[in-house]
Design a protein around this motif. Structure first.
Motif, PDB file in Angstrom:
ATOM      1  N   ARG A 176      61.725  11.314 -41.683  1.00 23.56           N
ATOM      2  CA  ARG A 176      61.795  12.677 -42.195  1.00 23.56           C
ATOM      3  C   ARG A 176      62.252  13.653 -41.107  1.00 23.56           C
ATOM      4  NH1 ARG A 176      58.098  16.582 -42.281  1.00 23.56           N
ATOM      5  NH2 ARG A 176      56.388  15.190 -41.657  1.00 23.56           N
ATOM      6  N   ASP A 177      63.166  14.541 -41.456  1.00 27.09           N
ATOM      7  CA  ASP A 177      63.623  15.556 -40.505  1.00 27.09           C
ATOM      8  C   ASP A 177      62.447  16.441 -40.109  1.00 27.09           C
ATOM      9  OD1 ASP A 177      66.220  14.664 -40.585  1.00 27.09           O
ATOM     10  OD2 ASP A 177      66.840  16.077 -42.149  1.00 27.09           O
ATOM     11  N   PRO A 178      62.223  16.647 -38.814  1.00 24.16           N
ATOM     12  CA  PRO A 178      61.078  17.450 -38.384  1.00 24.16           C
ATOM     13  C   PRO A 178      61.294  18.945 -38.583  1.00 24.16           C
ATOM     14  CG  PRO A 178      62.347  16.746 -36.484  1.00 24.16           C
ATOM     15  CD  PRO A 178      62.964  16.064 -37.671  1.00 24.16           C
ATOM     16  N   ALA A 179      60.235  19.635 -38.992  1.00 22.40           N
ATOM     17  CA  ALA A 179      60.227  21.089 -38.977  1.00 22.40           C
ATOM     18  C   ALA A 179      60.067  21.554 -37.533  1.00 22.40           C
ATOM     19  CB  ALA A 179      59.089  21.605 -39.848  1.00 22.40           C
ATOM     20  N   ALA A 180      60.109  22.851 -37.328  1.00 22.54           N
ATOM     21  CA  ALA A 180      60.058  23.375 -35.960  1.00 22.54           C
ATOM     22  C   ALA A 180      58.770  22.993 -35.241  1.00 22.54           C
ATOM     23  CB  ALA A 180      60.221  24.895 -35.982  1.00 22.54           C
ATOM     24  N   ASP A 181      57.665  22.852 -35.983  1.00 22.84           N
ATOM     25  CA  ASP A 181      56.378  22.534 -35.363  1.00 22.84           C
ATOM     26  C   ASP A 181      56.004  21.062 -35.517  1.00 22.84           C
ATOM     27  OD1 ASP A 181      55.926  22.503 -38.075  1.00 22.84           O
ATOM     28  OD2 ASP A 181      54.032  23.617 -37.979  1.00 22.84           O
ATOM     29  N   GLU A 182      56.996  20.218 -35.710  1.00 24.28           N
ATOM     30  CA  GLU A 182      56.759  18.782 -35.866  1.00 24.28           C
ATOM     31  C   GLU A 182      57.479  17.993 -34.780  1.00 24.28           C
ATOM     32  OE1 GLU A 182      55.905  17.950 -40.512  1.00 24.28           O
ATOM     33  OE2 GLU A 182      58.020  18.202 -39.963  1.00 24.28           O
ATOM     34  N   ALA A 183      56.878  16.874 -34.402  1.00 22.14           N
ATOM     35  CA  ALA A 183      57.456  15.971 -33.409  1.00 22.14           C
ATOM     36  C   ALA A 183      57.714  14.616 -34.046  1.00 22.14           C
ATOM     37  CB  ALA A 183      56.515  15.829 -32.212  1.00 22.14           C
ATOM     38  N   VAL A 184      58.624  13.863 -33.455  1.00 21.01           N
ATOM     39  CA  VAL A 184      58.878  12.486 -33.883  1.00 21.01           C
ATOM     40  C   VAL A 184      58.168  11.567 -32.897  1.00 21.01           C
ATOM     41  CG1 VAL A 184      60.588  10.718 -34.370  1.00 21.01           C
ATOM     42  CG2 VAL A 184      61.089  13.114 -34.896  1.00 21.01           C
ATOM     43  N   ILE A 185      57.301  10.708 -33.434  1.00 25.01           N
ATOM     44  CA  ILE A 185      56.468   9.836 -32.614  1.00 25.01           C
ATOM     45  C   ILE A 185      56.954   8.390 -32.724  1.00 25.01           C
ATOM     46  CG2 ILE A 185      54.116   9.096 -32.089  1.00 25.01           C
ATOM     47  CD1 ILE A 185      54.694  12.138 -31.824  1.00 25.01           C
ATOM     48  N   LYS A 186      57.062   7.744 -31.577  1.00 28.35           N
ATOM     49  CA  LYS A 186      57.350   6.315 -31.535  1.00 28.35           C
ATOM     50  C   LYS A 186      56.006   5.590 -31.541  1.00 28.35           C
ATOM     51  CE  LYS A 186      59.724   2.766 -28.799  1.00 28.35           C
ATOM     52  NZ  LYS A 186      60.481   2.492 -27.534  1.00 28.35           N
ATOM     53  N   ILE A 187      55.677   4.986 -32.683  1.00 22.82           N
ATOM     54  CA  ILE A 187      54.378   4.341 -32.834  1.00 22.82           C
ATOM     55  C   ILE A 187      54.338   3.039 -32.030  1.00 22.82           C
ATOM     56  CG2 ILE A 187      52.740   3.330 -34.464  1.00 22.82           C
ATOM     57  CD1 ILE A 187      53.007   6.352 -34.713  1.00 22.82           C
ATOM     58  N   ALA A 188      53.227   2.848 -31.312  1.00 16.70           N
ATOM     59  CA  ALA A 188      53.037   1.637 -30.513  1.00 16.70           C
ATOM     60  C   ALA A 188      52.131   0.640 -31.221  1.00 16.70           C
ATOM     61  CB  ALA A 188      52.450   1.999 -29.146  1.00 16.70           C
ATOM     62  N   TYR A 189      50.957   1.117 -31.681  1.00 18.71           N
ATOM     63  CA  TYR A 189      49.981   0.247 -32.332  1.00 18.71           C
ATOM     64  C   TYR A 189      49.403   0.943 -33.563  1.00 18.71           C
ATOM     65  CZ  TYR A 189      49.754  -2.706 -28.122  1.00 18.71           C
ATOM     66  OH  TYR A 189      50.056  -3.544 -27.074  1.00 18.71           O
ATOM     67  N   GLY A 190      49.017   0.128 -34.548  1.00 18.47           N
ATOM     68  CA  GLY A 190      48.318   0.632 -35.722  1.00 18.47           C
ATOM     69  C   GLY A 190      47.193  -0.312 -36.089  1.00 18.47           C
ATOM     70  N   GLY A 191      46.021   0.246 -36.388  1.00 19.55           N
ATOM     71  CA  GLY A 191      44.876  -0.565 -36.785  1.00 19.55           C
ATOM     72  C   GLY A 191      44.787  -0.679 -38.296  1.00 19.55           C
ATOM     73  N   VAL A 192      44.547  -1.887 -38.790  1.00 21.57           N
ATOM     74  CA  VAL A 192      44.422  -2.124 -40.227  1.00 21.57           C
ATOM     75  C   VAL A 192      43.018  -1.711 -40.666  1.00 21.57           C
ATOM     76  CG1 VAL A 192      44.500  -3.822 -42.082  1.00 21.57           C
ATOM     77  CG2 VAL A 192      46.065  -4.016 -40.126  1.00 21.57           C
ATOM     78  N   CYS A 193      42.950  -0.766 -41.596  1.00 23.72           N
ATOM     79  CA  CYS A 193      41.683  -0.231 -42.099  1.00 23.72           C
ATOM     80  C   CYS A 193      41.349  -0.874 -43.448  1.00 23.72           C
ATOM     81  CB  CYS A 193      41.799   1.281 -42.238  1.00 23.72           C
ATOM     82  SG  CYS A 193      40.353   2.096 -42.969  1.00 23.72           S
ATOM     83  N   GLY A 194      40.087  -0.757 -43.838  1.00 22.91           N
ATOM     84  CA  GLY A 194      39.678  -1.270 -45.134  1.00 22.91           C
ATOM     85  C   GLY A 194      40.434  -0.629 -46.277  1.00 22.91           C
ATOM     86  N   SER A 195      40.759   0.667 -46.155  1.00 19.94           N
ATOM     87  CA  SER A 195      41.506   1.327 -47.221  1.00 19.94           C
ATOM     88  C   SER A 195      42.907   0.740 -47.352  1.00 19.94           C
ATOM     89  CB  SER A 195      41.580   2.835 -46.971  1.00 19.94           C
ATOM     90  OG  SER A 195      42.290   3.129 -45.787  1.00 19.94           O
ATOM     91  N   ASP A 196      43.530   0.394 -46.228  1.00 20.69           N
ATOM     92  CA  ASP A 196      44.840  -0.262 -46.281  1.00 20.69           C
ATOM     93  C   ASP A 196      44.751  -1.575 -47.050  1.00 20.69           C
ATOM     94  OD1 ASP A 196      46.060   1.711 -44.580  1.00 20.69           O
ATOM     95  OD2 ASP A 196      45.200   0.690 -42.847  1.00 20.69           O
ATOM     96  N   LEU A 197      43.686  -2.328 -46.796  1.00 25.49           N
ATOM     97  CA  LEU A 197      43.500  -3.603 -47.489  1.00 25.49           C
ATOM     98  C   LEU A 197      43.301  -3.395 -48.989  1.00 25.49           C
ATOM     99  CD1 LEU A 197      41.123  -5.456 -44.984  1.00 25.49           C
ATOM    100  CD2 LEU A 197      43.598  -5.734 -45.237  1.00 25.49           C
TER     101      LEU A 197
END
Length: 349
Positions: free
Chosen positions: A29-50
């Motif tokens: 998504r194109d960032p608004a002026a107050d938004e940054a683009v993040i390069k994600i390194a790790y993500g934890g799998v949560c119960g809600s994801d499951l």
């Protein structure tokens, strides 16, 4: 103004419905002026994801359109916000996934925005359109959601900050636990992190309860002084805990917490029970004058968790049992679903 080119496509983890999870190409998504683009390194799998993967829903939140999963993430800033707010290029960050929202008619305490009725959360289908999560290699998000981490902070550990904040909030709802006996029902990832938070808060004795020996072993590494199997009903009832924290999300777990709490004790209900009435021994709660309090997500505790981790006052790494590359997401989810052999499962992006 930032002139750095922003990629338009990236790889993400998208739930389309029950048993329909895809690792696929998605738009950045194109960032608004107050938004940054993040390069994600790790993500934890949560119960809600499951739950979104296996049932197409998490509680009352039902998938009605494809949704990017994930709210437990860490990474670095690829493109900073154009308005100069927030972290700079290359800074390590984690994410506070909540955006409070007031519907204009529901009363709630102003200092507890986690209870706001119209709030959103990354990777949640509670509202339509859904709030996409952060399981993607590149994610655009408001700088207000970003939390700057100390230099050289381990991004692997940083992926645990969100669930650790849930645990920290739960312990804060228990009150002053210094020197007290605490009973933790359910030693999955959140329960194990509650054990770590109790240890950091100075609990005198921490008794962890679970169905699976693997979970109890993890809890021991994180600070449990004693463990009990969930089927040891007499031993649980004899615990006489000053505080009991229920994180199994089952009525049987809540019943165990009620029976295991000392008279005049407090029970913190963390695990989300199914909708509807629950068969628990409320007469004991009345005659023992137990205090039952809810605990839902967190507020600014994320900043306290970051500070505690940075100062070495909180040790949570032992909750991580598996890591998979994002291309192996389906295997990662299968692994996370088996509580007898896993605790927190991480995706590497």
């Amino acid at each position: 103004m930032n002139t750095r080119p922003i990629p338009t496509r990236t790889l993400g983890v998208v739930a389309y419905g029950a048993n329909d999870l895809r690792i696929t190409d998605i738009a950045v998504r194109d960032p608004a002026a107050d938004e940054a683009v993040i390069k994600i390194a790790y993500g934890g799998v949560c119960g809600s994801d499951l739950h979104y993967w296996t049932h197409g829903a998490a509680g009352e939140s039902v998938l009605r359109e494809p949704m990017v999963l994930g709210h437990e993430v860490s990474g670095t800033v690829l493109v900073p916000a154009a308005d100069g707010s927030g972290p700079r290029t290359g800074d390590p960050v984690t994410v506070h996934p909540a955006t409070p929202g007031n519907d204009g008619r529901t009363h709630y305490p102003a200092d507890r925005p986690n209870l706001s009725p119209a709030g959103t959360y990354l990777g949640s289908a509670a509202r339509v359109p859904h709030c996409d999560g952060a399981f993607a290699r590149l994610v655009t998000m408001p700088t207000r959601m970003l939390r700057l981490l100390p230099t050289n902070f381990d991004l692997r550990t940083a992926a645990l900050i969100e669930p650790a904040s849930v645990a920290w909030h739960a312990v804060s709802r228990a009150g002053d636990v210094r020197g007290k006996r605490a009973l933790v029902i359910g030693a999955g990832p959140i329960g194990a992190l509650i054990v770590a938070a109790l240890r950091s808060a100075g609990a005198g004795e921490i008794i962890a309860v679970d169905l699976h020996q693997h979970a109890l072993d993890v809890a021991t590494k994180l600070g449990a002084t004693r463990t009990l199997r969930a089927d040891q009903a007499d031993a649980i009832a004899e615990a006489q805990a000053d505080v009991a924290l229920e994180s199994s999300g089952s009525h049987r777990g809540l019943a165990s917490a009620i029976r295991g709490a000392a008279r005049g004790g407090r029970i913190v209900m963390v695990g989300l029970l199914p909708s509807g009435d629950q068969p628990v021994p409320m007469s004991l709660a009345i005659t023992r004058e137990l205090e039952l309090v809810g605990s839902f997500r967190f507020n600014d505790e994320i900043d306290e968790v970051i500070a505690a981790l940075g100062a070495g006052r909180l040790d949570i790494d032992a909750v991580i049992t598996h890591e998979f590359d994002v291309e192996e997401t389906l295997t990662a989810f299968e692994t996370a679903r088996d509580a007898s052999t896993s605790s927190k499962v991480l995706l590497r992006f």
